[in-house]
Design a protein around this motif. Sequence first.
Motif, short mmCIF file in Angstrom:
data_model
loop_
_atom_site.label_atom_id
_atom_site.label_comp_id
_atom_site.label_asym_id
_atom_site.label_seq_id
_atom_site.Cartn_x
_atom_site.Cartn_y
_atom_site.Cartn_z
N ARG A 74 -52.28 13.08 24.53
CA ARG A 74 -51.53 11.67 23.92
C ARG A 74 -51.94 11.06 22.93
O ARG A 74 -51.07 10.47 21.69
CB ARG A 74 -52.56 10.17 25.27
N LEU A 75 -53.08 11.12 22.32
CA LEU A 75 -53.56 10.88 21.09
C LEU A 75 -52.73 11.67 19.91
O LEU A 75 -52.19 11.47 18.89
CB LEU A 75 -54.64 11.00 20.74
N VAL A 76 -52.84 12.89 20.07
CA VAL A 76 -51.43 13.80 19.49
C VAL A 76 -49.96 13.29 19.06
O VAL A 76 -49.59 12.74 18.31
CB VAL A 76 -51.72 15.14 19.62
N ARG A 77 -49.65 13.01 19.98
CA ARG A 77 -48.36 12.02 20.44
C ARG A 77 -48.00 11.37 19.95
O ARG A 77 -47.91 10.53 19.04
CB ARG A 77 -47.83 12.39 22.21
N GLU A 78 -49.06 10.33 20.34
CA GLU A 78 -49.55 9.20 18.95
C GLU A 78 -49.53 8.82 17.83
O GLU A 78 -49.18 8.40 16.64
CB GLU A 78 -50.74 7.69 19.70
N ALA A 79 -50.36 10.26 17.58
CA ALA A 79 -51.00 10.43 15.26
C ALA A 79 -49.00 10.93 15.11
O ALA A 79 -48.74 10.35 13.91
CB ALA A 79 -51.82 11.11 16.06
N GLU A 80 -48.50 11.86 15.69
CA GLU A 80 -47.56 12.29 15.39
C GLU A 80 -46.46 11.29 15.08
O GLU A 80 -45.27 11.11 14.04
CB GLU A 80 -46.76 12.79 16.29
N ALA A 81 -46.41 10.43 16.54
CA ALA A 81 -45.13 9.11 16.25
C ALA A 81 -45.27 8.47 14.68
O ALA A 81 -44.43 7.86 13.85
CB ALA A 81 -45.11 8.08 17.37
N VAL A 82 -47.32 7.58 14.59
CA VAL A 82 -47.35 6.90 13.30
C VAL A 82 -46.56 7.54 12.32
O VAL A 82 -46.04 7.41 11.34
CB VAL A 82 -48.59 6.53 13.71
N MET A 83 -47.39 9.00 12.33
CA MET A 83 -47.01 10.14 11.14
C MET A 83 -45.85 9.94 11.15
O MET A 83 -45.27 9.95 9.02
CB MET A 83 -48.09 11.50 10.74
N SER A 92 -63.04 17.46 31.90
CA SER A 92 -62.23 18.21 30.22
C SER A 92 -60.98 18.22 31.38
O SER A 92 -60.44 18.03 29.81
CB SER A 92 -62.50 19.83 30.34
N VAL A 93 -60.37 18.47 32.02
CA VAL A 93 -59.05 18.11 32.63
C VAL A 93 -58.48 16.76 31.45
O VAL A 93 -57.06 16.32 30.98
CB VAL A 93 -58.30 18.20 33.68
N ALA A 94 -59.50 15.64 31.78
CA ALA A 94 -59.08 14.07 31.48
C ALA A 94 -59.17 14.61 29.94
O ALA A 94 -58.70 13.37 29.30
CB ALA A 94 -60.07 13.47 31.70
N ALA A 95 -60.31 14.50 28.59
CA ALA A 95 -60.46 15.31 27.81
C ALA A 95 -58.93 15.80 27.62
O ALA A 95 -58.22 15.41 26.37
CB ALA A 95 -61.90 15.59 27.47
N ALA A 96 -58.67 16.85 27.85
CA ALA A 96 -57.17 17.46 26.93
C ALA A 96 -56.12 16.01 27.60
O ALA A 96 -55.42 16.38 26.33
CB ALA A 96 -57.06 18.93 28.53
#
Length: 175
Positions: free
Chosen positions: A94-103, A85-89
């Motif tokens: 990381r995915l949210v940061r990447e998605a925000e950068a792409v947006m 669960s820690v690894a998934a969080a």
Amino acid sequence: MIVDFGFASLLDKFEEHYGKRAGKFLVGLIGAAVVSVCFSLIWQFISPLIGWATTTANGTSAVWLIWRGVSAMAAIAVLIAGGASVAAAIDAKRLVREAEAVMGDAYIIFESATAALIEAKGLVDDVNRGAKVVDISPQRTGKLVSDAQATLQQMKDTREKLSATRGRGRKRTDS
């Protein structure tokens, strides 16, 4: 009736002084301490029953050995699940940061594309006004103008959807 122990003000002061992460860590630490005390109290009530059920006149019974094996496997399973669960969080952040950068990049691209379409529409309007001089057919110019207007409308709709999407979800705070 609401009872206030002053814990919220303590947390606010702690968070102001040490930061948001330290405040979250303190809340987690206090939560772990409360859970530990609760388990200790529960164990005080259950341990005599377990002791009575797992001992015989000759010493430790097979039930006690099985209990220890099952509890060891449960502890290992909890550690693995917690690690997963820690690894998934971490991966989700990381995915949210990447998605925000792409947006953000997509928003900049849409802005520049909109500006280019506006400029193209102006050029088409200029050509449309000069169609009689240049001898371009009005039907062709009308089609170019309507195509440019349709593309511009699509870009505006996409831009509005993108703006609405950027407003949803987590708020970005740049500090």
